[in-house]
Design an enzyme around this catalytic site. Structure first.
Site, short mmCIF file in Angstrom:
data_model
loop_
_atom_site.label_atom_id
_atom_site.label_comp_id
_atom_site.label_asym_id
_atom_site.label_seq_id
_atom_site.Cartn_x
_atom_site.Cartn_y
_atom_site.Cartn_z
N HIS A 1 0.81 -1.22 0.00
CA HIS A 1 0.00 0.00 0.00
C HIS A 1 0.83 1.26 0.00
CE1 HIS A 1 -3.50 2.43 0.88
NE2 HIS A 1 -2.99 2.87 2.02
N ARG B 1 3.87 3.94 8.87
CA ARG B 1 3.10 5.19 8.74
C ARG B 1 1.75 5.09 9.45
NH1 ARG B 1 -0.97 7.06 4.95
NH2 ARG B 1 -0.89 5.00 4.02
#
Ligand code: FAD
Ligand code: SIN
Length: 547
Positions: free
Chosen positions: A350, A385
């Site tokens: 992703h 993240r």
């Protein structure tokens, strides 16, 4: 004759980062924006959940957003960068709203909007601004409209940047610096040289290096590969984020099921309806993304199943249609009514946490070259993240880089240089296109199998052996045949794959998104360190990639 252009600022990429930067600079400079597909095709366009910032939530604070980001980053976030990004969040959101981005509101009062904030994994409170479940489209189309009408902006769509041009490559005296780049017009097949005072890479991530990804076709790591070939350092490439929930359906090529569903109470289930996340983390479905993706991977392998299920059917159908209209409709088109049935999901590559090293102004190692957005490594994300921090980073760093470039106006701007034409004298038309398509498939398969969610030394060695063979083969092909889009992307992807593998090999511990069975624990015996690869030090990799 090669066509050549000159411009003040050359921006490569029409995602959130490239568009925001272009708008900030077009008031004072001639800006040329190059995009390899239609202007906004890229990850930004497909972003769903939203953009994180402290907003109209009395329970939230900068400190809380900072701590959540640092916790998700597993000891590798640079605190000064996290603080700068989080504290600039409200200004970034104000700017987007002023540009006209239609964020979802609780009330209709446009003078005093009360924004609807959603919640995602790793966030300790509601702080995600969104436009229903198509936040990226709302941001992209709003900024695109302004860019298209700006008189100082020249758009080169369907042009793919091939390589940066540096003074060192041209044998010019003085410190090495970036002078411009070569770009291929995909319609005409012609290569242009573009000379520019400032060059900004906003080329997005590299998730297409994996067989399964949530990303569109544009995410081939072009900016990272170009920067490496031009001599820039690249950091933390081992930290590839796998989103836990992409739709699992034979006809759905790539479709994300936003984390915001879990923020609204959706549960992850095994095929027999058993919930499993509580066994893996106290925050269950709202644990950080690496934990959820690994838990799903573990359960799928343990039970020998092709997917798990995400269930939001406890929510009223009106709520689902209002908050997740696109996800509802897309699943419905595939025969899944998410207000009644659980959604089959699997993890997929992703987000690329690593990238081109920059400072707080987006300045790279190479004078005149900047990098912003997903292609950059700023120190914000660390080893993992936090959800919805990427769009925030795109806008905050686009503004910072624009400010820095604007400040150069007051000093002496870098001079424009006449660039040599692209040399095609020694190449011929490709004889076997199958070489390129075969190598694409092979690369993406072995990266998924050997350098995926769970790694081992042996798998990394296997991957390294194969990627070295591919690099040699593609280098030879690139040197002898006329270039096209697929070859350019493949050349970049194999290099990025090599950087990911090398970084993963150098990290002898498990941390954040990097999990290896050979070192399953985090190494707390010494301070955590970024994995910094430099073309000067990694001479083998630099030599392999040099053409
Ligand atoms: P992109 O938006 O990927 O844009 C890159 C641009 O560069 C494109 O225009 C591309 O064509 C161009 N380009 C690339 N290479 C070349 C080349 N060689 N020559 C010319 N042009 C080139 N993040 C969040 O914060 N919140 C979310 O809700 C969210 N949801 C997401 C959902 C999905 C499905 C995906 C895939 C990602 C999501 N992310 C989200 C991550 C986030 O969208 C991206 O990290 C961010 O949008 C990247 O923006 P960017 O401008 O750096 O790159
Ligand atoms: C999502 O909507 O789940 C994606 C959010 C992100 O990647 O930040």
């Amino acid at each position: 004759m090669t066509e050549s252009l000159q411009t003040d600022v050359l921006v490569v990429g029409g995602g959130a980062a490239g568009l925001a930067l272009t708008l900030q600079l077009a008031e004072s400079y001639r800006v040329t924006l190059v995009a390899k597909s239609s202007l906004t095709e890229g990850s930004s366009l497909y972003a769903q959940g939203g953009i994180a910032s402290v907003g109209n939530n009395d329970n939230d604070s900068f400190d809380s957003h900072i701590e959540d980001t640092i916790t998700a980053g597993a000891g590798l976030c640079h605190r000064n960068v996290v603080e700068a990004v989080v504290k600039n969040g409200p200004e970034a959101l104000r700017w987007l709203a002023e540009m006209g981005v239609p964020f979802s509101c609780n009330s209709e009062d446009q003078d005093q909007p009360s924004y609807h904030l959603t919640r995602e994994g790793g966030h300790s409170s509601r702080r995600v601004f969104h436009a229903a479940d198509t936040t990226g489209k709302a941001i992209s189309s709003t900024l695109e409209a302004r860019v298209r009408e700006h008189r100082n902006v020249t758009l080169l769509e369907h042009h793919i940047a091939v390589d940066l041009i540096t003074s060192e490559k041209l044998g010019l005296p003085g410190n090495n610096r970036c002078l411009g780049l070569y770009t291929l017009n995909k319609n005409s097949g012609k290569v242009k040289s573009i000379s520019s005072r400032f060059i900004v890479l906003a080329t997005g991530g590299a998730s297409k290096v994996y067989l399964y990804t949530s990303n569109p076709d544009t995410s081939t790591g072009d900016g990272m590969a170009m920067a490496w070939r031009a001599g820039c350092r690249i950091a933390n490439m081992e930290f590839i984020q796998f989103h836990p929930t992409c739709l699992y359906h034979p006809q759905a090529r790539t479709f994300l099921i936003s984390e915001a569903l879990r923020g609204e109470g959706a549960r992850l289930l095994l095929p027999d309806g058993t919930a499993f996340m509580q066994q893996h983390h106290e925050r269950a479905e709202l644990a950080p993304r690496d934990v959820v993706a690994r838990a799903i991977d573990y359960e799928m392998k343990r039970a020998g199943i092709d997917c798990v299920y995400l269930d939001i059917s406890h929510k009223p159908v009106e709520f689902i249609k209002k908050h997740f209209p696109t996800i509802y409709q897309r699943c419905f088109d595939f025969g899944i009514d998410i207000s009644k049935d659980p959604i089959p999901v699997v993890p997929a590559a992703h987000y690329t946490c690593g990238g081109i090293m920059t400072d707080l102004n987006g300045v790279s190692d190479l004078p005149n070259l900047y990098a912003v957005g997903e292609c950059a490594f700023t120190g914000l994300h660390g080893a993992n993240r936090l959800a919805s921090n990427s769009l925030l980073e795109c806008i905050v760093f686009a503004h910072a880089a624009a400010r820095h470039i604007n400040q150069q106006r007051d000093k002496e701007s870098p001079a424009l240089v006449d660039l040599p034409p692209w040399d095609e004298s020694r190449v011929s038309d490709a004889d076997e296109q199958v070489v390129v398509s075969h190598n694409w498939d092979e690369l993406r398969h072995f990266m998924w199998d050997y350098v995926g969610i769970v790694r081992t030394n042996k798998r990394l060695e296997r991957a390294e052996h194969r990627v070295n063979l591919l690099i040699e083969e593609i280098r030879d092909y690139y040197a002898n045949f006329v270039i096209d889009n697929d070859l350019i992307e493949l050349r970049n992807l194999v290099l990025v794959a090599a950087l990911i593998i090398e970084s993963a090999k150098q990290r002898k511990e498990s941390r954040g998104l990097h999990f290896t069975r050979d070192y399953p624990e985090m190494d707390s015996s010494k301070p955590a360190q970024d994995t910094v690869l430099s073309p000067d030090r990694e001479t083998r990799l630099a030599a392999l990639a040099s053409v």
